[in-house]
Design an enzyme around this catalytic site. Structure first.
Site, PDB file in Angstrom:
ATOM      1  N   SER A  16       0.969  -1.178   0.013  1.00  0.00           N
ATOM      2  CA  SER A  16      -0.033   0.039  -0.057  1.00  0.00           C
ATOM      3  C   SER A  16       0.683   1.239   0.050  1.00  0.00           C
ATOM      4  O   SER A  16       0.657   2.342  -0.798  1.00  0.00           O
ATOM      5  CB  SER A  16      -1.057  -0.003   1.176  1.00  0.00           C
ATOM      6  N   ASP A  53       7.376   2.756   6.443  1.00  0.00           N
ATOM      7  CA  ASP A  53       7.149   2.210   5.020  1.00  0.00           C
ATOM      8  C   ASP A  53       7.669   3.183   4.051  1.00  0.00           C
ATOM      9  O   ASP A  53       8.572   3.079   3.014  1.00  0.00           O
ATOM     10  CB  ASP A  53       5.608   1.566   4.984  1.00  0.00           C
TER      11      ASP A  53
HETATM   12  C1  GLA Z   1       3.485  -1.099   9.710  1.00  0.00           C
HETATM   13  C2  GLA Z   1       3.239   0.531   9.907  1.00  0.00           C
HETATM   14  C3  GLA Z   1       4.881   1.051  10.214  1.00  0.00           C
HETATM   15  C4  GLA Z   1       5.436   0.421  11.389  1.00  0.00           C
HETATM   16  C5  GLA Z   1       5.202  -1.236  11.227  1.00  0.00           C
HETATM   17  C6  GLA Z   1       5.765  -1.776  12.323  1.00  0.00           C
HETATM   18  O1  GLA Z   1       3.860  -1.450   8.553  1.00  0.00           O
HETATM   19  O2  GLA Z   1       2.913   1.139   8.514  1.00  0.00           O
HETATM   20  O3  GLA Z   1       4.880   2.448  10.195  1.00  0.00           O
HETATM   21  O4  GLA Z   1       4.781   0.994  12.479  1.00  0.00           O
HETATM   22  O5  GLA Z   1       3.968  -1.626  11.015  1.00  0.00           O
HETATM   23  O6  GLA Z   1       7.008  -1.663  12.578  1.00  0.00           O
END
Ligand code: GLA
Length: 396
Positions: free
Chosen positions: A141, A183
Site C-alpha cells: 500500500s 514504510d
Molecule cells: C506498519 C506501519 C509502520 C510500522 C510497522 C511496524 O508497517 O505502517 O509504520 O509501524 O507496521 O514496525
C-alpha cells in the site's frame, strides 16, 4: 531522479510501459517504480520516535500516467482486473466523504485520496502494474500511494520529505490506517546494496552498506499468506498502549526511555509493551554496528531475539509466523558455523517472516520449512532476496 535500471528491474518496467500503451493507445508521460520493503529489524518503534532498518525489494509497483486536456480520469490495473473512469470532482467528493468518516479502499480510493491531497486540477490516465503481493506485510500500500503521488506530482515533482508526509496522510486520513513513517521512508530513501537506518524522531534516513551476500549469507522472505484481518485494530491498540506507557513514564516517547525504565510502570501489559520498544531500539543499534563488521551470524541472532520480543512482549505474532521462525531456529544444531535467525517483519498479525542464514544452511532450511508447511493450513511461499534494491525512481 531518472537513472539506469538494473536488469532485473528493466523487464517489469518495460511491461508496465507496454501495458499502458496497450490500454490507452498512447505512451505515458511518466512511469514510476515504487518497490516493496522488508524491515530487517526495528518494528513497532517508529511511532514512538525510534529506529528501524528496512531494505527495498526488487518486487515493485509501477505507476504509469499521462495527463489529459479535460477533467476525466481513467484508472486501471492488471491486479484484480480493476478499471474505471471518473471525473476529478467525483473523486474529490469521495475523498471528502472519507475524511468525514467512511474510509476509502482499493485503487479508486488511493486515486481519490491522491487527487484530493495534491489538489489535482487536470484529468489523467493511469495504469498500475505490480508483482508485489498484497497483504504480505511487504508495503504494497505504501508503494502504491507513493507511486501515485509521484506520478500525480509530475512534471514539477515534490521533495522527498513531502512525499513521505503526503503518503502517510493518505493512509491516516483517507484509508483509515494509522501507520507510522517507516514504510514510506524506506521506499523513498532505499538504495541498492544498502539498508536504510531510519531515525523516526529526527526524520533522518542514512544508507548503511548491507552486503550479507558477499559474506556467504542469504536473506529469504517467507510469506505465510495468512490473512491480516486483525491488523488495523490491534495496531491502533499497540499505538495507544505505547503512548500510555510514555505518558506514565512522563517521557515524550519511548525513544527517550532508559534501559530499565519499563520497570517503573505498574501495569503489566504496559511494562511488556515498553520493554519491547526499548529493547528493539537497542537491537537496531547493535545490528547496525554488527553489519558494519560483517558479523551476520550475530545480526541473525538479533533477528530471533527481536521475534521473541514481538511474540511475547508485544504480542503481534501468530501461530504460523511462530512456526516458521521455529523452523529456521531448528536448523542451528546442524550448522558447523554461522547462525540462522528469523523474525516476523512489519506490523505482524500475519504476513511474512524474514530469515538470515549462512548459505550452508539452505538445504536444511528448505526441509525444515517444508516439514512445518505440512502442519499449516496455508502453504508459505519463499521469496529469496538477492540484494537490497533501489528505492522509488522515475524510470520514464
Ligand atoms: C506498519 C506501519 C509502520 C510500522 C510497522 C511496524 O508497517 O505502517 O509504520 O509501524 O507496521 O514496525
Amino acid at each position: 531522479m531518472k537513472n539506469a535500471l538494473r536488469p532485473e528491474q528493466a523487464g517489469p518496467a518495460h511491461q508496465a510501459m507496454e501495458a499502458f500503451i496497450h490500454q490507452y493507445s498512447h505512451p505515458p508521460d511518466v512511469l514510476f517504480r515504487a518497490p516493496g520493503r522488508v524491515n530487517c529489524i526495528g518494528d513497532h518503534t517508529d511511532y514512538q520516535g525510534g529506529w528501524s532498518l528496512p531494505i527495498a525489494l526488487t518486487l515493485a509497483t509501477h505507476v504509469a500516467l499521462a495527463w489529459r486536456d479535460d477533467a476525466q480520469v481513467r484508472v486501471g490495473s492488471d491486479l484484480h482486473n480493476v478499471q474505471f473512469s471518473s471525473t476529478l470532482s467525483e473523486l474529490t467528493q469521495s475523498a471528502q466523504r472519507a475524511i468525514a468518516g467512511t474510509p476509502l479502499e482499493g485503487l479508486g480510493g488511493f486515486t481519490a485520496a491522491a487527487v484530493d491531497l495534491l489538489a489535482v486540477d487536470r484529468g489523467f490516465d493511469v495504469w498500475v502494474t505490480s508483482d508485489l503481493p498484497v497483504g504480505s506485510g511487504l508495503s504494497s500500500s505504501a508503494a502504491l500511494s507513493l507511486g501515485l503521488l509521484s506520478a500525480l506530482s509530475s512534471p514539477s515533482g515534490r521533495a522527498q520529505a513531502d512525499l513521505i508526509r503526503l503518503a502517510q496522510a493518505m493512509e491516516n486520513r483517507y484509508l483509515g490506517v494509522n501507520s507510522g513513517i517507516l514504510d514510506q521512508t524506506a521506499i523513498i530513501y532505499a538504495r541498492a546494496d544498502h539498508a536504510v537506518f531510519i531515525d523516526a524522531e529526527a526524520g533522518t534516513a542514512s544508507p548503511i552498506p548491507f552486503d550479507f551476500a558477499s559474506s556467504g549469507y542469504q536473506l529469504w522472505i517467507i510469506d505465510t499468506r495468512t490473512p491480516r484481518s486483525l491488523a488495523h485494530s490491534a495496531y491502533d491498540q499497540r499505538v495507544a498502549e505505547t503512548r500510555q506507557a510514555s505518558r506514565d513514564l512522563q517521557l515524550p516517547n519511548l525513544r527517550a526511555a532508559a534501559k530499565d525504565d519499563w520497570k517503573r510502570l505498574a501495569d503489566p501489559i504496559l511494562r511488556k509493551r515498553a520493554r519491547h520498544v526499548i529493547t528493539e531500539n537497542e537491537r537496531v543499534h547493535q545490528s547496525v554496528a554488527l553489519a558494519a563488521k560483517g558479523r551476520w551470524d550475530q545480526v541473525a541472532s538479533f533477528f530471533t531475539a527481536s521475534h521473541r520480543s514481538l511474540r511475547d512482549d508485544f504480542e503481534v505474532s501468530t501461530p504460523a509466523l511462530d512456526a516458521v521462525v521455529n523452523a529456521v531456529d531448528g536448523v542451528n544444531p546442524y550448522l558447523s558455523e554461522g547462525f540462522a535467525g528469523a523474525r516476523l517483519t512489519g506490523a505482524g498479525f500475519g504476513g511474512s517472516v524474514i530469515a538470515l542464514f549462512p548459505r550452508s544452511a539452505e538445504a536444511h532450511l528448505r526441509n525444515a520449512i517444508a516439514e512445518t508447511a505440512a502442519t499449516l493450513p496455508v502453504q508459505p511461499v519463499i521469496i529469496p532476496v538477492a540484494q537490497p534494491a533501489d528505492g522509488l525512481r522515475q524510470v520514464h
